[in-house]
Motif scaffolding. Structure first.
Motif, PDB file in Angstrom:
ATOM      1  N   THR A 161       0.847  -1.188   0.000  1.00  0.00           N
ATOM      2  CA  THR A 161       0.000   0.000   0.000  1.00  0.00           C
ATOM      3  C   THR A 161       0.884   1.239   0.000  1.00  0.00           C
ATOM      4  OG1 THR A 161      -0.158  -0.022   2.423  1.00  0.00           O
ATOM      5  CG2 THR A 161      -1.871  -1.163   1.213  1.00  0.00           C
ATOM      6  N   GLY A 162       0.772   2.039  -1.064  1.00  0.00           N
ATOM      7  CA  GLY A 162       1.529   3.282  -1.156  1.00  0.00           C
ATOM      8  C   GLY A 162       3.023   3.068  -1.074  1.00  0.00           C
ATOM      9  N   GLY A 163       3.543   1.992  -1.650  1.00  0.00           N
ATOM     10  CA  GLY A 163       4.947   1.694  -1.452  1.00  0.00           C
ATOM     11  C   GLY A 163       5.603   0.903  -2.567  1.00  0.00           C
ATOM     12  N   LEU A 164       5.312   1.239  -3.820  1.00  0.00           N
ATOM     13  CA  LEU A 164       6.036   0.633  -4.930  1.00  0.00           C
ATOM     14  C   LEU A 164       7.174   1.578  -5.317  1.00  0.00           C
ATOM     15  CD1 LEU A 164       3.272  -0.831  -7.270  1.00  0.00           C
ATOM     16  CD2 LEU A 164       5.013  -2.113  -6.022  1.00  0.00           C
ATOM     17  N   PRO A 165       8.430   1.188  -5.069  1.00  0.00           N
ATOM     18  CA  PRO A 165       9.554   2.094  -5.291  1.00  0.00           C
ATOM     19  C   PRO A 165      10.013   2.096  -6.742  1.00  0.00           C
ATOM     20  CG  PRO A 165      10.375   0.002  -4.502  1.00  0.00           C
ATOM     21  CD  PRO A 165       8.862  -0.129  -4.542  1.00  0.00           C
ATOM     22  N   THR A 166      10.769   3.103  -7.111  1.00  0.00           N
ATOM     23  CA  THR A 166      11.492   3.033  -8.372  1.00  0.00           C
ATOM     24  C   THR A 166      12.527   1.927  -8.259  1.00  0.00           C
ATOM     25  OG1 THR A 166      12.980   4.192  -9.873  1.00  0.00           O
ATOM     26  CG2 THR A 166      13.028   4.895  -7.579  1.00  0.00           C
ATOM     27  N   LEU A 175      -4.437   2.948   4.031  1.00  0.00           N
ATOM     28  CA  LEU A 175      -4.565   1.685   4.758  1.00  0.00           C
ATOM     29  C   LEU A 175      -5.136   1.926   6.144  1.00  0.00           C
ATOM     30  CD1 LEU A 175      -4.009  -1.394   4.902  1.00  0.00           C
ATOM     31  CD2 LEU A 175      -1.770  -0.833   5.854  1.00  0.00           C
ATOM     32  N   ARG A 176      -4.685   3.004   6.776  1.00  0.00           N
ATOM     33  CA  ARG A 176      -5.140   3.308   8.147  1.00  0.00           C
ATOM     34  C   ARG A 176      -6.564   3.840   8.150  1.00  0.00           C
ATOM     35  NH1 ARG A 176      -5.406   7.939  11.089  1.00  0.00           N
ATOM     36  NH2 ARG A 176      -4.297   9.123   9.473  1.00  0.00           N
ATOM     37  N   VAL A 177      -6.848   4.816   7.283  1.00  0.00           N
ATOM     38  CA  VAL A 177      -8.150   5.488   7.360  1.00  0.00           C
ATOM     39  C   VAL A 177      -9.220   4.773   6.542  1.00  0.00           C
ATOM     40  CG1 VAL A 177      -7.013   7.701   7.753  1.00  0.00           C
ATOM     41  CG2 VAL A 177      -7.702   7.072   5.430  1.00  0.00           C
ATOM     42  N   GLY A 178      -8.821   3.924   5.610  1.00  0.00           N
ATOM     43  CA  GLY A 178      -9.784   3.287   4.729  1.00  0.00           C
ATOM     44  C   GLY A 178     -10.101   1.847   5.078  1.00  0.00           C
ATOM     45  N   SER A 179      -9.600   1.388   6.192  1.00  0.00           N
ATOM     46  CA  SER A 179      -9.816  -0.004   6.571  1.00  0.00           C
ATOM     47  C   SER A 179     -11.234  -0.172   7.115  1.00  0.00           C
ATOM     48  CB  SER A 179      -8.797  -0.418   7.625  1.00  0.00           C
ATOM     49  OG  SER A 179      -7.508  -0.366   7.081  1.00  0.00           O
ATOM     50  N   PRO A 180     -11.799  -1.386   6.905  1.00  0.00           N
ATOM     51  CA  PRO A 180     -11.167  -2.568   6.308  1.00  0.00           C
ATOM     52  C   PRO A 180     -11.212  -2.605   4.778  1.00  0.00           C
ATOM     53  CG  PRO A 180     -13.368  -3.122   7.009  1.00  0.00           C
ATOM     54  CD  PRO A 180     -13.153  -1.689   7.427  1.00  0.00           C
ATOM     55  N   ARG A 181     -11.750  -1.544   4.167  1.00  0.00           N
ATOM     56  CA  ARG A 181     -11.998  -1.592   2.722  1.00  0.00           C
ATOM     57  C   ARG A 181     -10.717  -1.774   1.921  1.00  0.00           C
ATOM     58  NH1 ARG A 181     -13.499   3.086  -1.386  1.00  0.00           N
ATOM     59  NH2 ARG A 181     -14.062   1.800  -3.165  1.00  0.00           N
ATOM     60  N   VAL A 182      -9.659  -1.036   2.270  1.00  0.00           N
ATOM     61  CA  VAL A 182      -8.440  -1.083   1.472  1.00  0.00           C
ATOM     62  C   VAL A 182      -7.823  -2.477   1.523  1.00  0.00           C
ATOM     63  CG1 VAL A 182      -6.082  -0.207   1.294  1.00  0.00           C
ATOM     64  CG2 VAL A 182      -7.989   1.383   1.623  1.00  0.00           C
ATOM     65  N   ASP A 205      -9.236  -5.269   2.404  1.00  0.00           N
ATOM     66  CA  ASP A 205     -10.166  -6.252   1.852  1.00  0.00           C
ATOM     67  C   ASP A 205     -10.076  -6.288   0.326  1.00  0.00           C
ATOM     68  OD1 ASP A 205     -12.335  -8.105   2.628  1.00  0.00           O
ATOM     69  OD2 ASP A 205     -13.573  -6.803   1.373  1.00  0.00           O
ATOM     70  N   ARG A 206     -10.003  -5.125  -0.296  1.00  0.00           N
ATOM     71  CA  ARG A 206      -9.928  -5.089  -1.765  1.00  0.00           C
ATOM     72  C   ARG A 206      -8.616  -5.676  -2.269  1.00  0.00           C
ATOM     73  NH1 ARG A 206     -12.192  -3.395  -6.249  1.00  0.00           N
ATOM     74  NH2 ARG A 206     -10.949  -2.498  -7.950  1.00  0.00           N
ATOM     75  N   LEU A 207      -7.513  -5.354  -1.592  1.00  0.00           N
ATOM     76  CA  LEU A 207      -6.217  -5.857  -2.048  1.00  0.00           C
ATOM     77  C   LEU A 207      -6.111  -7.370  -1.868  1.00  0.00           C
ATOM     78  CD1 LEU A 207      -3.905  -2.992  -0.770  1.00  0.00           C
ATOM     79  CD2 LEU A 207      -4.578  -3.476  -3.136  1.00  0.00           C
ATOM     80  N   LEU A 208      -6.657  -7.888  -0.787  1.00  0.00           N
ATOM     81  CA  LEU A 208      -6.664  -9.349  -0.606  1.00  0.00           C
ATOM     82  C   LEU A 208      -7.498 -10.004  -1.705  1.00  0.00           C
ATOM     83  CD1 LEU A 208      -7.052  -9.617   3.272  1.00  0.00           C
ATOM     84  CD2 LEU A 208      -5.058 -10.290   1.915  1.00  0.00           C
ATOM     85  N   ALA A 209      -8.621  -9.396  -2.045  1.00  0.00           N
ATOM     86  CA  ALA A 209      -9.463  -9.950  -3.106  1.00  0.00           C
ATOM     87  C   ALA A 209      -8.715  -9.937  -4.452  1.00  0.00           C
ATOM     88  CB  ALA A 209     -10.770  -9.181  -3.210  1.00  0.00           C
ATOM     89  N   LEU A 210      -7.990  -8.852  -4.723  1.00  0.00           N
ATOM     90  CA  LEU A 210      -7.229  -8.788  -5.967  1.00  0.00           C
ATOM     91  C   LEU A 210      -6.142  -9.860  -5.991  1.00  0.00           C
ATOM     92  CD1 LEU A 210      -6.766  -4.919  -6.389  1.00  0.00           C
ATOM     93  CD2 LEU A 210      -8.069  -6.436  -7.907  1.00  0.00           C
ATOM     94  N   ALA A 211      -5.418 -10.001  -4.919  1.00  0.00           N
ATOM     95  CA  ALA A 211      -4.333 -10.993  -4.874  1.00  0.00           C
ATOM     96  C   ALA A 211      -4.853 -12.408  -4.989  1.00  0.00           C
ATOM     97  CB  ALA A 211      -3.530 -10.815  -3.588  1.00  0.00           C
ATOM     98  N   ARG A 212      -6.050 -12.649  -4.471  1.00  0.00           N
ATOM     99  CA  ARG A 212      -6.622 -13.997  -4.493  1.00  0.00           C
ATOM    100  C   ARG A 212      -7.411 -14.285  -5.769  1.00  0.00           C
ATOM    101  NH1 ARG A 212      -9.045 -13.440   1.681  1.00  0.00           N
ATOM    102  NH2 ARG A 212      -7.063 -13.816   2.787  1.00  0.00           N
ATOM    103  N   GLY A 213      -7.478 -13.292  -6.659  1.00  0.00           N
ATOM    104  CA  GLY A 213      -8.223 -13.489  -7.892  1.00  0.00           C
ATOM    105  C   GLY A 213      -9.715 -13.454  -7.702  1.00  0.00           C
ATOM    106  N   GLU A 214     -10.180 -12.807  -6.623  1.00  0.00           N
ATOM    107  CA  GLU A 214     -11.602 -12.744  -6.324  1.00  0.00           C
ATOM    108  C   GLU A 214     -12.221 -11.422  -6.784  1.00  0.00           C
ATOM    109  OE1 GLU A 214     -11.650 -13.280  -2.142  1.00  0.00           O
ATOM    110  OE2 GLU A 214     -11.061 -15.412  -2.217  1.00  0.00           O
TER     111      GLU A 214
END
Length: 441
Positions: A175-180, A422-429, A431-440
């Motif tokens: 979350t908010g952390g893909l570096p160059t 991640l802090r202010v948008g939970s559990p939505r943030v 939850d969505r990322l887990l769904a994306l990673a799991r192909g759901e």
């Protein structure tokens, strides 16, 4: 066989709905010398009370920074409640932070002089943190892979994890952390200053009365060069760095409320109020997280090119940030953020004794490469990342380029949140990322 992460102590207790266990691990300072000096890494295990005796997969949380320990949650706050539905969570105080062996102005002199301190701190980047994780994982999971959740700099660490030890990962969430992957610190800050300007102008559009307030405060600071009640030497440049607040969802509002109470009338005339001084000291002091300033540019160090105080050098390319020009004319004073300047080491009493150490790190060459682009291109670990559009702290375009370089990584690009989504948008943030990673999703 060389020793791994030696579990030295545990303590278990309860909070509402959660069972917590504190772990202390002894790990090598230098993982290439496993029989040498060891330091302590602290981690807090959290599991839902209803699942305390159950067998759950592990999730390790790597916080932002560098230099910040893991969140001190009470119960199921923020994203933790969502994570505890599926996981046993390990909140890791990365080496040098939180309750791990500290690295501060008080403790670093134990290493010797600035040269010895700088050499010591070269072992506090993402590569060492991930190797700590791998030793701890084998200690806790019996060798089973776990999920990593990396926020901000923790996402940099998670990206390195995918490069260096993907066999240890079941899933990677960033979350908010893909570096160059290959950019120099100059590339990072050359992209950052325009974002700082946009965030400042957006703040002034929301609170137009703050244009004059900021100018008046800056003029007072330029004339009086105050030392705050806590010992911080407040310069106009340091005042501008309050723009760090603008990277969070409520930061613009907090900055506004700080500025509106800046002055108080005294028998000697108007001066900066104690309330304002306390707020500024709290926002600017690195007393609780000196590694943020010491290693802020070193996290981008790769190869033989020094970082060389990149943010300070690059600032000269953006004359609109010159406070003198703003005060001499009618331009608004621009705030800065996500930039550590060498001159801040003269201002902050928590950093002042470490200035020479910081200079040595800025001049250092021979940094170990952090990312294996070939391995990332062949990635097989399910992974998902939230990219916050126009994130103050991490450049969106650089993150998108990295996302395209990691095979199978799914992205969620959103302007609904700032860097603290991640802090202010939970559990939505989460939850969505887990769904994306799991192909759901």
């Amino acid at each position: 066989m060389p020793p791994g992460a030696l579990l030295t102590a545990t303590a278990t207790y309860r909070q509402p709905g959660v069972v917590l266990t504190d772990h202390r691990f002894s790990v090598p300072l230098d993982h290439d010398d496993p029989a040498g000096e060891r330091i302590e890494v602290f981690a807090r295990e959290a599991v839902a009370s209803a699942h305390a005796d159950g067998s759950l997969p592990w999730l390790v949380y790597l916080p932002g920074g560098p230099g910040f320990g893991a969140n001190r949650f009470v119960g199921k706050e923020a994203w933790l409640g969502r994570a505890l539905q599926d996981y046993r969570v390990l909140l890791l105080d990365q080496r040098g932070t939180g309750s791990s062996t500290p690295a501060t102005r008080q403790t670093l002199p134990l290493r010797g002089g600035p040269r010895e301190q700088a050499d010591y701190l070269t072992h506090f980047r993402a590569d060492s943190i991930v190797r700590d994780c791998e030793l701890i994982r084998r200690e806790l999971t019996g060798g089973a892979p776990w999920t990593v959740l990396g926020q901000s700099f923790g996402g940099f660490c998670a990206t390195h994890y995918l490069s260096a030890a993907p066999e240890g990962l079941h899933t990677a969430i960033i979350t908010g952390g893909l570096p160059t992957l290959d950019g120099h610190a100059d590339d990072v800050y050359r992209a950052a200053y325009p974002r700082m300007e946009r965030k400042t102008r957006a703040h002034y559009a929301r609170y137009p009365q703050d244009v004059e307030r900021a100018r008046r405060i800056a003029a007072h600071i330029a004339e009086h060069e105050p030392v705050l009640n806590g010992g911080y030497r407040l310069t106009v440049e340091a005042f501008q760095s309050l723009g760090m607040l603008l990277g969070s969802g409520d930061g613009s509002h907090r900055l506004h409320y700080l500025l509106e109470d800046a002055f108080v009338r005294t028998p000697a005339g108007h001066t900066l109020s104690d309330a304002f001084q306390e707020g500024v000291q709290a926002a600017l002091s690195h007393g609780s997280h000196p590694l943020f300033a010491l290693l802020h540019e070193s996290i981008y160090g790769q190869g033989d090119r020094p970082t060389d105080w990149s943010a300070q050098r690059l600032r000269g390319e953006f004359p609109q940030f010159d406070p003198g020009k703003a005060l001499a004319g009618d331009a608004p004073l621009l705030f800065t953020g996500e930039a550590v300047l060498r001159r801040q080491f003269d201002c902050d009493p928590a950093l002042r004794p470490l200035r020479e150490t910081a200079d040595l790190l800025a001049a250092r060459t021979g940094w170990t490469p952090l990312y294996d682009t070939a391995r990332l291109a062949a990635n097989e670990v399910p992974a998902a990342a939230a990219i916050y559009h126009d994130d103050l702290y991490v450049d969106t375009e650089q993150s998108l380029r990295t996302a395209r370089s990691i095979r199978g990584l799914r992205t969620w690009v959103t302007d609904e949140y700032e860097h603290d989504g991640l802090r202010v948008g939970s559990p939505r943030v989460l939850d969505r990322l887990l769904a994306l990673a799991r192909g759901e999703a």
